[in-house]
Scaffold this motif. Structure first.
Motif, PDB file in Angstrom:
ATOM      1  N   THR A 194      -4.036   2.658  -3.708  1.00  0.00           N
ATOM      2  CA  THR A 194      -3.902   1.208  -3.804  1.00  0.00           C
ATOM      3  C   THR A 194      -3.247   0.630  -2.552  1.00  0.00           C
ATOM      4  O   THR A 194      -2.696   1.345  -1.722  1.00  0.00           O
ATOM      5  N   ASN A 195      -3.257  -0.716  -2.521  1.00  0.00           N
ATOM      6  CA  ASN A 195      -2.761  -1.457  -1.345  1.00  0.00           C
ATOM      7  C   ASN A 195      -1.296  -1.864  -1.324  1.00  0.00           C
ATOM      8  O   ASN A 195      -0.781  -2.070  -0.200  1.00  0.00           O
ATOM      9  N   TYR A 207      -6.078  -4.062  -3.137  1.00  0.00           N
ATOM     10  CA  TYR A 207      -7.188  -3.109  -3.209  1.00  0.00           C
ATOM     11  C   TYR A 207      -6.818  -1.900  -4.062  1.00  0.00           C
ATOM     12  O   TYR A 207      -5.651  -1.530  -4.177  1.00  0.00           O
ATOM     13  N   SER A 230     -11.206  -5.199  -5.464  1.00  0.00           N
ATOM     14  CA  SER A 230     -10.076  -5.983  -4.995  1.00  0.00           C
ATOM     15  C   SER A 230      -9.660  -6.966  -6.074  1.00  0.00           C
ATOM     16  O   SER A 230     -10.436  -7.270  -6.989  1.00  0.00           O
ATOM     17  N   GLU A 237       0.286   4.621  -3.664  1.00  0.00           N
ATOM     18  CA  GLU A 237       0.280   3.446  -2.800  1.00  0.00           C
ATOM     19  C   GLU A 237       0.184   3.900  -1.345  1.00  0.00           C
ATOM     20  O   GLU A 237       1.137   4.447  -0.784  1.00  0.00           O
ATOM     21  N   PRO A 239      -1.343   1.759   1.583  1.00  0.00           N
ATOM     22  CA  PRO A 239      -2.035   0.536   2.006  1.00  0.00           C
ATOM     23  C   PRO A 239      -3.056   0.719   3.119  1.00  0.00           C
ATOM     24  O   PRO A 239      -4.203   0.253   2.972  1.00  0.00           O
ATOM     25  N   ALA A 289      -6.069   2.644   1.674  1.00  0.00           N
ATOM     26  CA  ALA A 289      -6.798   1.847   0.682  1.00  0.00           C
ATOM     27  C   ALA A 289      -7.667   0.803   1.371  1.00  0.00           C
ATOM     28  O   ALA A 289      -8.828   0.592   0.994  1.00  0.00           O
ATOM     29  N   ARG A 290      -7.103   0.118   2.392  1.00  0.00           N
ATOM     30  CA  ARG A 290      -7.890  -0.886   3.108  1.00  0.00           C
ATOM     31  C   ARG A 290      -9.060  -0.250   3.846  1.00  0.00           C
ATOM     32  O   ARG A 290     -10.182  -0.793   3.857  1.00  0.00           O
ATOM     33  N   ASP A 337      -8.614   0.360   9.933  1.00  0.00           N
ATOM     34  CA  ASP A 337      -7.753  -0.462   9.086  1.00  0.00           C
ATOM     35  C   ASP A 337      -7.961  -1.927   9.463  1.00  0.00           C
ATOM     36  O   ASP A 337      -7.674  -2.341  10.595  1.00  0.00           O
TER      37      ASP A 337
END
Length: 376
Positions: free
Chosen positions: A268-269, A273, A294, A314, A316, A319-320, A370
């Protein structure tokens, strides 16, 4: 109206137009093909079962005309005799009638295929309208049918007359033959005449079948506006398209959500996301993205993951990157192997030790993958 005239109907009938015509019982058919099939079937049936028909007819007439004084004086017995004669006649010629029915059905199936419609049986006042009847009487189609009738009469009559002239000697010889032999000879002569008539009809059927198919599709032609309107109704209507797209998206979302419980981890973000990864080292060369989304979709993925005990990590940048560059069902690219390996190692330690291991401090995600890194 001008748009409904034959001059404006320049477009071939669409599949929907043909389907509607068949639903109404409007299918191509050829009377000449049916007649030809019946004649040929009759000739073949008589040739194969002539002796059977003769014997059955002989026995039936013998039973009818052989009776004593008691039968002649008793109306009940005479009625029973006639009933038995009718039954014997029906049984004897039932194969011939069945062959005729099968030939008729097969000839129609050959040109139009199987089609069942009750609309053709519905009462329609237009069919008994005298004005329309007169119009049909003097239409081009009636002229064509008249020409075909004259042609059929000339061809079949000519062929039959030629065969009779050719068999004149055989016909005259029947008077000097015994009854049994004369009947057999008569059957042979009749079969030759039938065969000649069927052969003549074959030429007419060969010409008529393509013509009937062409005429059927010619009458179903459409105007350009009719084609446009039909496309709008079946394909081009924005509301229908939008509904179809919504249904497709909903079905795809349901399939995607069904894969979340099978995932190894959800990255996850943590808010924007969520990406679910699945990996089986025995069957997969690399981890695979089985779900992603999202906002609200991401929240739903995390909710399903919690319900089924799927770890949520987590990460970020990862995830992105996964959400932007990997489609559902695809394996992760080689540039993200290291970062995904960090996540899987964390998950495996979490499952084996039962304790929460240290979260990696730096996710090894290339900056160019990213979206936020590229913006920075």
């Amino acid at each position: 109206m001008a748009e409904d005239s034959d001059l404006e109907r320049t477009e071939a009938a669409t599949g929907r137009k043909i389907e509607q015509a068949r639903e109404q019982g409007n299918v191509p058919h050829s009377r000449e093909l049916s007649t030809f099939a019946i004649l040929m079937t009759g000739v073949v049936t008589i040739a194969l079962m002539g002796s059977y028909f003769y014997q059955g007819l002989h026995d039936m007439m013998l039973n009818v005309y052989t009776f004593g004084r008691a039968e002649a004086m008793d109306p009940h017995l005479m009625g029973l005799t006639l009933f038995n004669a009718a039954r014997d006649m029906l049984v004897t010629f039932a194969p011939f009638g069945l062959a005729m029915v099968v030939a008729t059905i097969a000839a129609n199936l050959l040109i139009s295929g199987w089609n069942f419609s009750t609309q053709a049986l519905e009462f329609n006042l237009d069919r008994i309208n005298p004005l329309q009847g007169i119009a049909r009487l003097f239409s081009v189609q009636s002229g064509i049918e008249l020409f075909k009738a004259i042609l059929k009469s000339a061809v079949i009559g000519g062929m039959s007359g030629w065969m009779l002239w050719r068999l004149t000697g055989d016909l005259l010889s029947l008077a000097s033959q015994p009854l049994d032999a004369a009947m057999v000879h008569t059957g042979w002569i009749a079969m030759q005449i039938f065969l000649a008539a069927a052969g003549a009809f074959a030429l007419i059927a060969v010409i008529d079948v393509p013509f009937q198919l062409w005429h059927y599709y010619y009458k179903l032609r459409m105007t350009k506006q009719e084609v446009i309107d039909e496309n709008k109704q079946t394909q081009g209507d924005p509301q229908i398209k939008g509904r179809i797209r919504r249904m497709q998206r909903e079905m795809a979302r349901r399939r995607m959500m069904a894969e979340v419980p099978k995932a190894e981890v959800v990255v996850t973000n943590p808010i924007h996301y969520a990406v679910a990864l699945k990996y089986d080292n025995k069957r997969m060369n690399a981890p695979q993205v089985v779900a992603k989304g999202s906002q609200l979709v991401a929240a739903r993925i995390k909710e399903i993951a919690r319900e089924h005990g799927v770890p949520i990590v987590e990460a970020p940048p990862l995830a992105r990157a996964l959400h932007s560059h990997v489609e559902i069902g695809d394996t992760i690219p080689g540039t993200l192997f290291t970062a995904v390996a960090q996540v899987l190692a964390y998950v495996y330690q979490l499952k084996q030790s039962g304790m929460t291991p240290a979260m990696p401090s730096d996710w090894l995600v290339p900056t160019e993958l990213d979206p936020e890194g590229q913006a920075a």
